[in-house]
Design a protein around this motif. Structure first.
Motif, PDB file in Angstrom:
ATOM      1  N   ASP A   1       1.272   5.690  -1.725  1.00  0.00           N
ATOM      2  CA  ASP A   1       1.496   6.869  -0.890  1.00  0.00           C
ATOM      3  C   ASP A   1       2.197   7.951  -1.699  1.00  0.00           C
ATOM      4  O   ASP A   1       2.997   7.660  -2.586  1.00  0.00           O
ATOM      5  CB  ASP A   1       2.347   6.481   0.326  1.00  0.00           C
ATOM      6  CG  ASP A   1       2.430   7.599   1.344  1.00  0.00           C
ATOM      7  OD1 ASP A   1       3.309   8.469   1.200  1.00  0.00           O
ATOM      8  OD2 ASP A   1       1.612   7.606   2.280  1.00  0.00           O
TER       9      ASP A   1
ATOM     10  N   THR B   1       0.821  -1.210   0.000  1.00  0.00           N
ATOM     11  CA  THR B   1       0.000   0.000   0.000  1.00  0.00           C
ATOM     12  C   THR B   1       0.858   1.265   0.000  1.00  0.00           C
ATOM     13  O   THR B   1       0.407   2.328  -0.446  1.00  0.00           O
ATOM     14  CB  THR B   1      -0.949  -0.013   1.212  1.00  0.00           C
ATOM     15  OG1 THR B   1      -2.161   0.681   0.882  1.00  0.00           O
ATOM     16  CG2 THR B   1      -0.338   0.609   2.450  1.00  0.00           C
TER      17      THR B   1
ATOM     18  N   HIS C   1      -4.997   6.441  -2.236  1.00  0.00           N
ATOM     19  CA  HIS C   1      -3.822   5.651  -2.603  1.00  0.00           C
ATOM     20  C   HIS C   1      -3.999   5.029  -3.986  1.00  0.00           C
ATOM     21  O   HIS C   1      -3.049   4.995  -4.782  1.00  0.00           O
ATOM     22  CB  HIS C   1      -3.587   4.545  -1.568  1.00  0.00           C
ATOM     23  CG  HIS C   1      -2.919   5.002  -0.319  1.00  0.00           C
ATOM     24  ND1 HIS C   1      -3.529   5.842   0.575  1.00  0.00           N
ATOM     25  CD2 HIS C   1      -1.673   4.735   0.192  1.00  0.00           C
ATOM     26  CE1 HIS C   1      -2.707   6.077   1.597  1.00  0.00           C
ATOM     27  NE2 HIS C   1      -1.574   5.422   1.380  1.00  0.00           N
TER      28      HIS C   1
END
Length: 212
Positions: free
Chosen positions: A61, A57, A135
């Protein structure tokens, strides 16, 4: 509009695979519903998977996009660097506008306590900023641009799969619903295409980008 058609045609594989991903996700969502889709996509949770998806993930960012931007600058790829940053900022702005406009609850806010057992302490957020996934928006803006920059078909596939992986990580970590991820992917992809088109048509010939 001819250059835009040329961009799409020259990257047909990427966009066809994106449409397959989006259509499959949308069909699944419409078939089982928002809540059931979230639960069905989270059948197994382990501490190792928690760690793996937390790293995945990170690719969505803003920090990761800045790293890519700096790498482009170090390589003196001025046009590429500018496009990456422009697509990131514009897609992030659009995502924040949509979040404020829709104010949709995150999964942990949406489900009653005890209904879903896999929320991760210290990772999963509450609140009303679920739609779309920021994201996912960020990674698809970046992945789409990187796909447009290369002629390697396997690299294009890899960039798309990276975007899908980040999107799924947002569901796995309990941060977003499938619809949030699908919308984020669209916003990021469309923004990247429009930014790239603008540079190809209007700005590529400027002296500052001559080496890019």
């Amino acid at each position: 509009m001819k250059p835009l058609k040329a961009i799409i045609a020259g990257n047909r594989l990427y966009f066809i695979l994106f449409l397959v991903f989006f259509a499959a996700g949308l069909l699944f969502l419409l078939t089982v519903g928002k809540a059931a889709a979230f639960v069905d996509l989270n059948p197994i949770h382990r501490s190792l998977l928690d760690t793996i998806f937390a790293w995945i993930t990170f690719l969505g960012d803003g920090t990761f996009t800045v790293i890519v931007f700096i790498l482009f600058l170090l390589q003196r790829r001025w046009s590429g660097a500018t496009q990456v940053m422009a697509a990131f900022l514009l897609s992030a702005l659009l995502a924040q506008i949509l979040k404020s406009a829709f104010s949709m609850p995150r999964p942990k806010q949406f489900f009653a306590p005890g209904v879903y057992p896999y929320f991760i302490d210290g990772v999963t957020h509450i609140g009303f900023a679920s739609f779309p996934s920021g994201h996912t928006t960020s990674i698809f803006a970046l992945a789409t641009l990187l796909a447009l920059f290369t002629k390697d078909r396997w690299a294009k596939i890899a960039f798309l799969l990276g975007g899908v992986a980040v999107g799924y990580s947002r569901i796995y970590l309990g941060q977003h619903f499938l619809g949030d991820v699908l919308m984020g992917s669209c916003v990021g992809m469309i923004t990247a295409v429009l930014v790239h088109w603008l540079f190809v048509v209007k700005l590529q010939s400027l002296p500052v980008f001559a080496r890019g």
